[in-house]
Design a protein around this motif. Structure first.
Motif, PDB file in Angstrom:
ATOM      1  N   SER A  30       0.795  -1.239   0.000  1.00  0.00           N
ATOM      2  CA  SER A  30       0.000   0.000   0.000  1.00  0.00           C
ATOM      3  C   SER A  30       0.827   1.290   0.000  1.00  0.00           C
ATOM      4  O   SER A  30       0.670   2.131   0.879  1.00  0.00           O
ATOM      5  CB  SER A  30      -0.950  -0.012   1.209  1.00  0.00           C
ATOM      6  OG  SER A  30      -1.757  -1.170   1.179  1.00  0.00           O
ATOM      7  N   ASN A  32       2.421   4.993  -1.334  1.00  0.00           N
ATOM      8  CA  ASN A  32       1.864   6.225  -1.871  1.00  0.00           C
ATOM      9  C   ASN A  32       2.446   6.484  -3.248  1.00  0.00           C
ATOM     10  O   ASN A  32       3.629   6.279  -3.483  1.00  0.00           O
ATOM     11  CB  ASN A  32       2.180   7.389  -0.946  1.00  0.00           C
ATOM     12  CG  ASN A  32       1.470   7.241   0.382  1.00  0.00           C
ATOM     13  OD1 ASN A  32       0.412   6.612   0.455  1.00  0.00           O
ATOM     14  ND2 ASN A  32       2.051   7.789   1.428  1.00  0.00           N
ATOM     15  N   TYR A 217      -6.721  10.986   4.983  1.00  0.00           N
ATOM     16  CA  TYR A 217      -6.383   9.561   4.982  1.00  0.00           C
ATOM     17  C   TYR A 217      -7.413   8.711   5.734  1.00  0.00           C
ATOM     18  O   TYR A 217      -7.908   7.698   5.224  1.00  0.00           O
ATOM     19  CB  TYR A 217      -4.993   9.457   5.611  1.00  0.00           C
ATOM     20  CG  TYR A 217      -4.385   8.091   5.732  1.00  0.00           C
ATOM     21  CD1 TYR A 217      -4.343   7.213   4.655  1.00  0.00           C
ATOM     22  CD2 TYR A 217      -3.796   7.699   6.941  1.00  0.00           C
ATOM     23  CE1 TYR A 217      -3.737   5.969   4.776  1.00  0.00           C
ATOM     24  CE2 TYR A 217      -3.188   6.456   7.068  1.00  0.00           C
ATOM     25  CZ  TYR A 217      -3.164   5.590   5.982  1.00  0.00           C
ATOM     26  OH  TYR A 217      -2.566   4.367   6.115  1.00  0.00           O
ATOM     27  N   ASP A 221     -10.136   5.634   4.847  1.00  0.00           N
ATOM     28  CA  ASP A 221     -10.121   4.321   5.500  1.00  0.00           C
ATOM     29  C   ASP A 221     -11.485   3.933   6.078  1.00  0.00           C
ATOM     30  O   ASP A 221     -11.828   2.758   6.122  1.00  0.00           O
ATOM     31  CB  ASP A 221      -9.028   4.266   6.580  1.00  0.00           C
ATOM     32  CG  ASP A 221      -7.791   3.505   6.086  1.00  0.00           C
ATOM     33  OD1 ASP A 221      -7.959   2.550   5.298  1.00  0.00           O
ATOM     34  OD2 ASP A 221      -6.666   3.859   6.484  1.00  0.00           O
ATOM     35  N   GLN A 245       1.836   4.232  12.337  1.00  0.00           N
ATOM     36  CA  GLN A 245       0.408   4.487  12.123  1.00  0.00           C
ATOM     37  C   GLN A 245      -0.482   3.860  13.196  1.00  0.00           C
ATOM     38  O   GLN A 245      -1.685   3.680  13.001  1.00  0.00           O
ATOM     39  CB  GLN A 245      -0.005   4.014  10.732  1.00  0.00           C
ATOM     40  CG  GLN A 245       0.711   4.803   9.656  1.00  0.00           C
ATOM     41  CD  GLN A 245       0.148   4.588   8.270  1.00  0.00           C
ATOM     42  OE1 GLN A 245      -0.993   4.192   8.097  1.00  0.00           O
ATOM     43  NE2 GLN A 245       0.957   4.869   7.273  1.00  0.00           N
TER      44      GLN A 245
HETATM   45  N1  ARG Z   1      -0.414   4.436   1.982  1.00  0.00           N
HETATM   46  C1  ARG Z   1      -0.134   4.330   3.383  1.00  0.00           C
HETATM   47  C2  ARG Z   1       1.307   4.736   3.642  1.00  0.00           C
HETATM   48  O1  ARG Z   1       2.147   4.613   2.783  1.00  0.00           O
HETATM   49  C3  ARG Z   1      -0.384   2.957   3.937  1.00  0.00           C
HETATM   50  C4  ARG Z   1      -1.789   2.447   3.746  1.00  0.00           C
HETATM   51  C5  ARG Z   1      -2.131   1.301   4.634  1.00  0.00           C
HETATM   52  N2  ARG Z   1      -3.467   0.818   4.461  1.00  0.00           N
HETATM   53  C6  ARG Z   1      -4.573   1.427   4.875  1.00  0.00           C
HETATM   54  N3  ARG Z   1      -5.735   0.900   4.602  1.00  0.00           N
HETATM   55  N4  ARG Z   1      -4.519   2.534   5.571  1.00  0.00           N
HETATM   56  O2  ARG Z   1       1.615   5.173   4.727  1.00  0.00           O
END
Ligand code: ARG
Length: 475
Positions: A30, A32, A217, A221, A245
């Motif tokens: 996942s 960016n 974000y 989610d 996170q």
């Molecule tokens: N894109 C996010 C990052 O790079 C992580 C995403 C993880 N998955 C989710 N459903 N939030 O930090």
């Protein structure tokens, strides 16, 4: 005893009684968009993939989802950078050039803070459907996805679904409304909705929308959880995401509860930080260490090791072997450490033929295969298990442990339980190989030893593949 293992065949399936019909959703990697995969992505990517492999191997229905971060202010930043300093259409950029623009934005923003506001305004425009910005957005997504595919291929990482955050664009506002109606979302200081939590939970409130009404974000989610429940009715959703996170996921899971949704088991699978032992490849100012660079470095070092060994290494394809060893060494270097602790990545430890490393397993596998080749058999015949020597017994015992190692690794979400197991198995095989003649043994003793070599090879291969590694027939 040998028979018992032999009967299970080379697939060595691990049956589990309680796996249920509902799928397990796994959210990993996942990344960016608009940046290449960085070295920090390797953790989520390979831990996630190996857990996915462990679940499917055990007969679960697992669904691998790459929840791409393709929405957010970073597009505004990229757009502004491109508008100011770009020299060609965005689609003609390499991923490194995209990163270059992004880095430049961050360098110049100190002197020109209004760039930040410009970027936010661009993102707000993107959300409201501005066609020019949309086109820019989809081009930069395409550039990044193409670059990532190559890296995933090298890592043997695959997804069942790649769904970007942008997909949830039209699925958020109804949830924001629902939250407001249920009193879960209330106006914050600037009027934008927030989700406060009961005092005793000591959890800071989650911002639901920005002051200008754009989503963030966590808003995406919320919508993602809703969508996943409605579409797959999963038994669990596992998020393999950086420990940084943790607050985000605590807030997310609590909001889901407060909204009163019926939901599956939700779990944030964390992992520690990875540091390079010799400080090599540490993050350089303003930029990131690319995962691809680290894999290339692994391959380069593996090629050197192969050259050093000279005649002792047999291979028809040194380049393919270097790739297998180098990438394998990097991945194994990550997966062999307990994910709950900070990890140290040491080139000397991961690229060696001795010790708990990918090359050691790969070499052991090739050795077992070589014996079988010389004997002209696959060794997959049933033999009686009587009169085994102590080295044979130890090897057999270790072979029998495969199931429980796989089960433990899966239920505890700890891939290093598989690597520890495989390392012990390789050691047991090598001890057996060093002290018991195989090819020169006779009759049923020879058959039994060949069967042991065959089983060892099958288990090593199977276990390595669970960890996304590949093993060579010759080495
Ligand atoms: N894109 C996010 C990052 O790079 C992580 C995403 C993880 N998955 C989710 N459903 N939030 O930090």
């Amino acid at each position: 005893l040998v028979q018992e293992i032999a009967v299970q065949g080379p697939s060595l399936t691990v049956p589990t009684p309680d796996r249920g019909e509902a799928p397990i959703l796994m959210d990993y990697s996942s990344p960016n968009i608009a940046k290449p995969l960085g070295i920090h992505h390797i953790l989520s990517t390979v831990i996630g993939q190996s857990l996915y492999n462990l679940y499917t191997f055990s007969g679960y229905r697992a669904i691998a989802i790459n929840h791409i971060g393709d929405w957010g202010t970073q597009f505004g930043k990229l757009f502004i950078a491109h508008a100011r300093w770009g020299t060609k259409p965005i689609a003609e950029h390499s991923i490194d050039e995209l990163l270059g623009l992004y880095v430049r934005f961050h360098k110049e923003v100190d002197a020109m803070p209004m760039l930040e506001d410009d970027a936010r305004a661009v993102f707000a425009k993107l959300e409201s459907g501005d066609p020019e910005i949309r086109a820019f957005w989809s081009s930069s997504v395409a550039v990044t996805m193409k670059a990532m595919e190559g890296t995933y291929r090298r890592l043997h990482v695959t997804f069942d679904e790649v769904i970007g955050e942008s997909f949830y664009e039209d699925k958020m506002m109804s949830i924001v409304e629902e939250g407001k109606q249920k009193g879960v979302f209330v106006p914050g200081k600037d009027g934008a909705p927030i989700a406060p939590f009961p005092e005793e939970e000591k959890l800071p409130p989650a911002l639901v929308l920005k002051g200008d009404g754009s989503t963030i974000y966590i808003t995406r989610d919320f919508a993602t959880v809703r969508y996943r429940i409605d579409r797959w009715h999963p038994q669990s959703i596992l998020y393999v995401v950086d420990i940084a996170q943790q607050l985000h996921f605590k807030q997310l899971f609590r909001v889901i509860d407060l909204l009163g949704w019926e939901h599956p088991h939700l779990e944030h699978i964390i992992f520690g930080r990875m540091n390079f032992a010799d400080g090599s490849m540490s993050t350089r100012m303003g930029t990131i260490v690319r995962l691809e660079e680290v894999l290339d470095e692994g391959k380069r070092r593996a090629a050197e090791l192969i050259k050093e060994r000279g005649e002792k290494i047999q291979t028809d394809d040194p380049d393919a072997l270097a790739e297998m060893m180098g990438v394998g060494a990097v991945v194994y270097g990550v997966l062999s450490q307990n994910r709950l602790m900070d990890m140290i990545f040491d080139w000397k430890k991961v690229l060696t033929f001795e010790g708990n490393s990918a090359p050691y397993l790969q070499y052991t596998y090739a050795r077992a295969r070589s014996v079988l080749r010389k004997a002209g058999t696959d060794g997959d015949f049933g033999v009686d298990g009587t009169a085994v020597t102590s080295k044979e017994k130890l090897l057999l015992k270790q072979l029998m442990e495969f199931r429980s190692a796989v089960n433990a690794a899966r239920t505890e979400h700890l891939p290093h339980k598989v690597t520890t197991y495989l390392y012990t198995l390789a050691q047991a095989f090598n001890a057996f190989y060093a002290s018991e003649p195989i090819l020169t043994a006779e009759g049923s003793v020879r058959d039994r030893r060949l069967a042991l070599a065959s089983l060892t090879a099958s288990v090593l291969k199977c276990g390595a593949e669970l960890l996304t590694l590949r093993v060579p027939e010759r080495m």
